[in-house]
Design a protein around this motif. Structure first.
Motif, mmCIF file in Angstrom:
data_model
loop_
_atom_site.group_PDB
_atom_site.id
_atom_site.type_symbol
_atom_site.label_atom_id
_atom_site.label_comp_id
_atom_site.label_asym_id
_atom_site.label_seq_id
_atom_site.Cartn_x
_atom_site.Cartn_y
_atom_site.Cartn_z
ATOM 1 N N ASP A 140 0.841 -1.183 0.000
ATOM 2 C CA ASP A 140 0.000 0.000 0.000
ATOM 3 C C ASP A 140 0.885 1.245 0.000
ATOM 4 N N ASN A 171 -0.283 3.669 -5.375
ATOM 5 C CA ASN A 171 -0.962 2.407 -5.645
ATOM 6 C C ASN A 171 -2.474 2.617 -5.592
ATOM 7 N N GLY A 209 -4.856 0.267 -3.553
ATOM 8 C CA GLY A 209 -4.899 0.286 -2.096
ATOM 9 C C GLY A 209 -6.286 0.564 -1.550
ATOM 10 N N ALA A 251 -9.027 -2.849 -0.240
ATOM 11 C CA ALA A 251 -8.521 -2.597 1.111
ATOM 12 C C ALA A 251 -8.267 -3.884 1.883
ATOM 13 N N TYR A 297 -4.775 -5.283 1.355
ATOM 14 C CA TYR A 297 -3.658 -4.521 1.914
ATOM 15 C C TYR A 297 -3.743 -4.353 3.420
#
Length: 432
Positions: free
Chosen positions: A323, A327, A330, A334, A337
């Protein structure tokens, strides 16, 4: 080994290869983008526990697709290497009939996924996933086969058109189905099944197989299975192990941990897109080279494949492996990451998996199915051993298990590839 590729001057063969590579990459890219968008919908619209159930059904869908692909359709693709490229699409009427019966029978594997879903997932979502996965299971292997035959026939751009149709149909399916009263869990596999049906029809129109010639009519299910049973064993083991690993993570860790691992798998998928696209063009040439005992040509295709894949993997890992402000994945993924290192591990697993593809193509053409199955069995042991550590590794267990399996496969296939060419020392020496 009996089969020689069509005579071609080296410089002409190189030009033809570099013209075909973009078509292979576009074909694989569009087809995989369709599957990727289905995964994006699942990862962003489904609750994390339903996403975990989707991961189980997706693994079962992949396993079920291996049955017709390896048991019947891949042996057909090896058999048509004896025919001129222009004649290869004529096999489709016969091969699709054999493949459809086999893919229909493999739908039973989807029922196993229903039993493996933890009880915390609501039954309505499980039923919706099961119906869609069953429909996609029947159609997807047949559409993939049509595209592979187009590549074998030197018609790679037509295969790319089939994938373009599939992508457009997936986009339409996701848009339409998500606006119906159907539960959201029905949308991903439902859109994928509809897209495979539409693109399968487009593929047949572009292939124009016509009436089956004598060599196609002579293909018998029993004779294909004699070779395909070992190809099936070597193909089922990694995908079956992946399904078992997913079930272990869901039950030994949590269905949420499996959902996070699925999100990471989706982020890492573009590397598989690239390797599949390269393989679409290079694997038929690797198979022809190995069938003719031309070790030098096979290694040339292997070097092209590996150089592109390794370079792309490094660049992609730097871009999305963690992340970071640059990026864009990200925020979209979610869950992937939230677990540090999960995406990078999934990318590493895909890279090592890709590196074994050239060896696999050569071994299939060299009729080393039994040896391949033995090497896969060793990989399964590593896969399950790592997955069983899910109480400790949590979400990392799934990509970690895939990485262990891929590493064992790569080493084993490399050994078998060397043995393949040593089997005829005089020919191997003559070919470099």
């Amino acid at each position: 080994m009996g089969v020689r590729p069509p005579a071609d001057r080296p410089e002409r063969g190189h030009r033809r290869l570099w013209r075909a590579l973009p078509a292979g990459l576009i074909d694989s890219g569009l087809a995989s983008l369709a599957t990727f968008l289905v995964g994006v919908f699942a990862a962003t619209r489904l609750p994390v526990d339903v996403l975990g159930a989707y991961a189980l059904f997706f693994s079962a869908f992949v396993v079920a697709g291996v049955v017709p692909a390896r048991l019947v359709l891949l042996p057909v693709e090896v058999a048509v290497l004896d025919q001129p490229r222009s004649a290869r699409p004529t096999v489709l009427r016969r091969s699709l009939a054999l493949g459809a019966a086999t893919s229909g029978a493999s739908v039973g594997i989807v029922a196993i996924a229903m039993l493996a879903v933890p009880g915390v997932v609501e039954p309505q979502a499980v039923a919706a996933l099961a119906v869609g996965a069953a429909a996609a299971t029947v159609l997807s292997p047949l559409q993939d086969h049509v595209r592979r035959v187009l590549h074998l026939a030197g018609r790679s751009w037509r295969a790319a058109i089939v994938s373009l149709v599939q992508l457009a149909a997936v986009l339409a399916g996701l848009g339409v189905l998500s606006r119906t009263p159907l539960p959201l869990a029905a949308v991903p596999f439902g859109a994928l099944a509809a897209a495979n049906a539409v693109s399968l029809g487009a593929g047949l129109l572009l292939a124009r197989p016509g009436a089956a010639p004598a060599f196609a009519r002579a293909l018998r299910w029993r004779e294909l299975v004699r070779s395909g049973r070992w190809l099936l064993a070597s193909g089922l083991m990694p995908d079956g192990a992946a399904f078992v690993a997913a079930a272990l993570v869901a039950h030994l860790a949590s269905v949420g941990a499996l959902g996070a691992a699925e999100a990471a798998r989706i982020v890492a998928q573009p590397l598989l897109v690239l390797s599949t696209g390269l393989a679409a063009v290079l694997s038929p040439r690797s198979m022809e080279s190995a069938a003719a005992g031309d070790r030098r040509a096979a290694r040339r295709y292997e070097r092209v494949f590996c150089a592109i894949v390794v370079g792309a993997a490094v660049a992609y890992a730097l871009a999305v492996g963690a992340d970071s402000p640059w990026n864009l994945f990200g925020a979209l993924f979610a869950a992937a990451y939230d677990v540090p290192g999960l995406v990078a591990l999934a990318i590493a697993a895909n890279l090592v998996h890709a590196l074994s593809i050239p060896y696999q193509s050569e071994l299939v053409a060299g009729r080393r199915e039994v040896q391949m199955a033995g090497r896969e069995a060793a990989g399964v042991g590593a896969h399950i051993a790592v997955a069983a550590a899910a109480p400790v590794l949590q979400a990392h267990a799934k990509p970690g298990a895939a990485l262990a399996h891929s590493a064992v496969r790569w080493l084993g296939y490399r050994v078998e590839r060397e043995r393949l060419y040593r089997r005829d020392p005089q020919r191997a020496a003559a070919s470099g």
